[in-house]
Design a protein around this motif. Structure first.
Motif, short mmCIF file in Angstrom:
data_model
loop_
_atom_site.label_atom_id
_atom_site.label_comp_id
_atom_site.label_asym_id
_atom_site.label_seq_id
_atom_site.Cartn_x
_atom_site.Cartn_y
_atom_site.Cartn_z
N TYR A 184 0.84 -1.19 0.00
CA TYR A 184 0.00 0.00 0.00
C TYR A 184 0.88 1.25 0.00
O TYR A 184 1.72 1.42 0.89
CB TYR A 184 -0.91 0.01 1.23
N ILE A 185 0.68 2.10 -0.99
CA ILE A 185 1.42 3.36 -1.08
C ILE A 185 0.63 4.39 -0.28
O ILE A 185 -0.43 4.84 -0.71
CB ILE A 185 1.62 3.79 -2.54
N ASP A 186 1.15 4.73 0.89
CA ASP A 186 0.44 5.59 1.83
C ASP A 186 0.58 7.07 1.52
O ASP A 186 -0.38 7.83 1.65
CB ASP A 186 0.94 5.35 3.26
N TYR A 187 1.77 7.49 1.15
CA TYR A 187 2.04 8.92 1.05
C TYR A 187 3.22 9.15 0.13
O TYR A 187 4.20 8.41 0.17
CB TYR A 187 2.36 9.45 2.46
N VAL A 188 3.12 10.18 -0.70
CA VAL A 188 4.22 10.58 -1.58
C VAL A 188 4.53 12.04 -1.28
O VAL A 188 3.62 12.87 -1.24
CB VAL A 188 3.86 10.41 -3.07
N PHE A 189 5.81 12.34 -1.07
CA PHE A 189 6.23 13.72 -0.81
C PHE A 189 7.38 14.07 -1.73
O PHE A 189 8.32 13.29 -1.89
CB PHE A 189 6.70 13.89 0.64
N VAL A 190 7.32 15.26 -2.33
CA VAL A 190 8.40 15.78 -3.16
C VAL A 190 8.85 17.09 -2.53
O VAL A 190 8.02 17.95 -2.19
CB VAL A 190 7.93 16.01 -4.61
N GLU A 191 10.17 17.24 -2.37
CA GLU A 191 10.71 18.48 -1.83
C GLU A 191 10.25 19.65 -2.71
O GLU A 191 10.23 19.52 -3.94
CB GLU A 191 12.24 18.43 -1.79
N GLU A 229 8.95 3.80 -8.84
CA GLU A 229 9.88 2.98 -8.04
C GLU A 229 9.10 2.12 -7.04
O GLU A 229 9.46 0.97 -6.78
CB GLU A 229 10.91 3.85 -7.32
N GLY A 230 8.04 2.68 -6.48
CA GLY A 230 7.19 1.92 -5.56
C GLY A 230 6.52 0.76 -6.25
O GLY A 230 6.45 -0.36 -5.71
N ILE A 231 6.02 0.99 -7.45
CA ILE A 231 5.38 -0.07 -8.24
C ILE A 231 6.39 -1.17 -8.54
O ILE A 231 6.12 -2.36 -8.37
CB ILE A 231 4.79 0.50 -9.55
N THR A 278 1.03 -6.76 -5.02
CA THR A 278 0.24 -5.88 -5.88
C THR A 278 0.30 -4.47 -5.28
O THR A 278 -0.07 -4.28 -4.12
CB THR A 278 -1.23 -6.34 -5.92
N PRO A 279 0.75 -3.47 -6.07
CA PRO A 279 0.78 -2.11 -5.54
C PRO A 279 -0.65 -1.54 -5.49
O PRO A 279 -1.40 -1.65 -6.44
CB PRO A 279 1.64 -1.35 -6.55
N LYS A 280 -0.99 -0.94 -4.34
CA LYS A 280 -2.31 -0.35 -4.16
C LYS A 280 -2.14 1.04 -3.55
O LYS A 280 -1.51 1.18 -2.51
CB LYS A 280 -3.18 -1.22 -3.27
N PRO A 281 -2.70 2.05 -4.19
CA PRO A 281 -2.53 3.41 -3.67
C PRO A 281 -3.52 3.76 -2.57
O PRO A 281 -4.70 3.46 -2.66
CB PRO A 281 -2.78 4.27 -4.90
N ILE A 282 -3.02 4.37 -1.53
CA ILE A 282 -3.83 5.04 -0.52
C ILE A 282 -3.77 6.54 -0.84
O ILE A 282 -4.76 7.23 -0.80
CB ILE A 282 -3.30 4.76 0.91
N CYS A 283 -2.59 6.99 -1.20
CA CYS A 283 -2.32 8.38 -1.57
C CYS A 283 -3.02 8.72 -2.89
O CYS A 283 -2.91 7.97 -3.86
CB CYS A 283 -0.81 8.56 -1.71
N ARG A 315 -2.92 6.61 -14.72
CA ARG A 315 -2.34 7.01 -16.01
C ARG A 315 -1.48 5.90 -16.62
O ARG A 315 -1.41 5.75 -17.82
CB ARG A 315 -1.50 8.27 -15.86
N LYS A 316 -0.79 5.15 -15.76
CA LYS A 316 0.08 4.08 -16.24
C LYS A 316 -0.69 2.77 -16.48
O LYS A 316 -0.12 1.79 -16.90
CB LYS A 316 1.18 3.80 -15.21
N GLY A 317 -1.98 2.76 -16.16
CA GLY A 317 -2.78 1.56 -16.35
C GLY A 317 -2.54 0.50 -15.29
O GLY A 317 -2.83 -0.67 -15.50
N GLU A 318 -2.05 0.92 -14.14
CA GLU A 318 -1.77 -0.01 -13.04
C GLU A 318 -3.02 -0.28 -12.20
O GLU A 318 -3.06 -1.22 -11.44
CB GLU A 318 -0.65 0.52 -12.15
N ILE A 319 -4.02 0.60 -12.30
CA ILE A 319 -5.29 0.38 -11.58
C ILE A 319 -6.44 0.71 -12.51
O ILE A 319 -6.30 1.34 -13.51
CB ILE A 319 -5.42 1.22 -10.28
#
Length: 86
Positions: free
Chosen positions: A35-42, A57-59, A68-73, A82-86
């Protein structure tokens, strides 16, 4: 942007360039899923596809672990859609 270094630590994937952190992704594992919980970019690196690269990279990491990658964020969900992953 392809000249970055990926570092993995406890439930975190971080991108670096010239020893400077570009951003990171927090995740947790469940049964068969990452589960991808949070993404932060400086702030100084926003608008440069850093967030997209972090999610990719997470995928990649999830698939390498057989998960299986699953987004929470919501941002991760947009990138994955966009990438067709979900």
């Amino acid at each position: 942007m392809s000249d970055y270094i990926v570092k993995h630590s406890c439930r975190k994937i971080e991108l670096f360039q010239n020893e400077e952190s570009l951003g990171y992704l927090d995740y947790h594992e469940g049964i068969g899923s990452l589960y991808i919980d949070y993404v932060f970019v400086e702030p100084q690196h926003r608008g440069k596809n850093v967030g997209k690269n972090i999610v990719e990279e997470g995928i990649k990491f999830a698939k390498e672990k057989g998960l299986t990658p699953k987004p929470i964020c919501s941002y991760a969900a947009k990138v994955m859609k966009r990438k067709g992953e979900i």
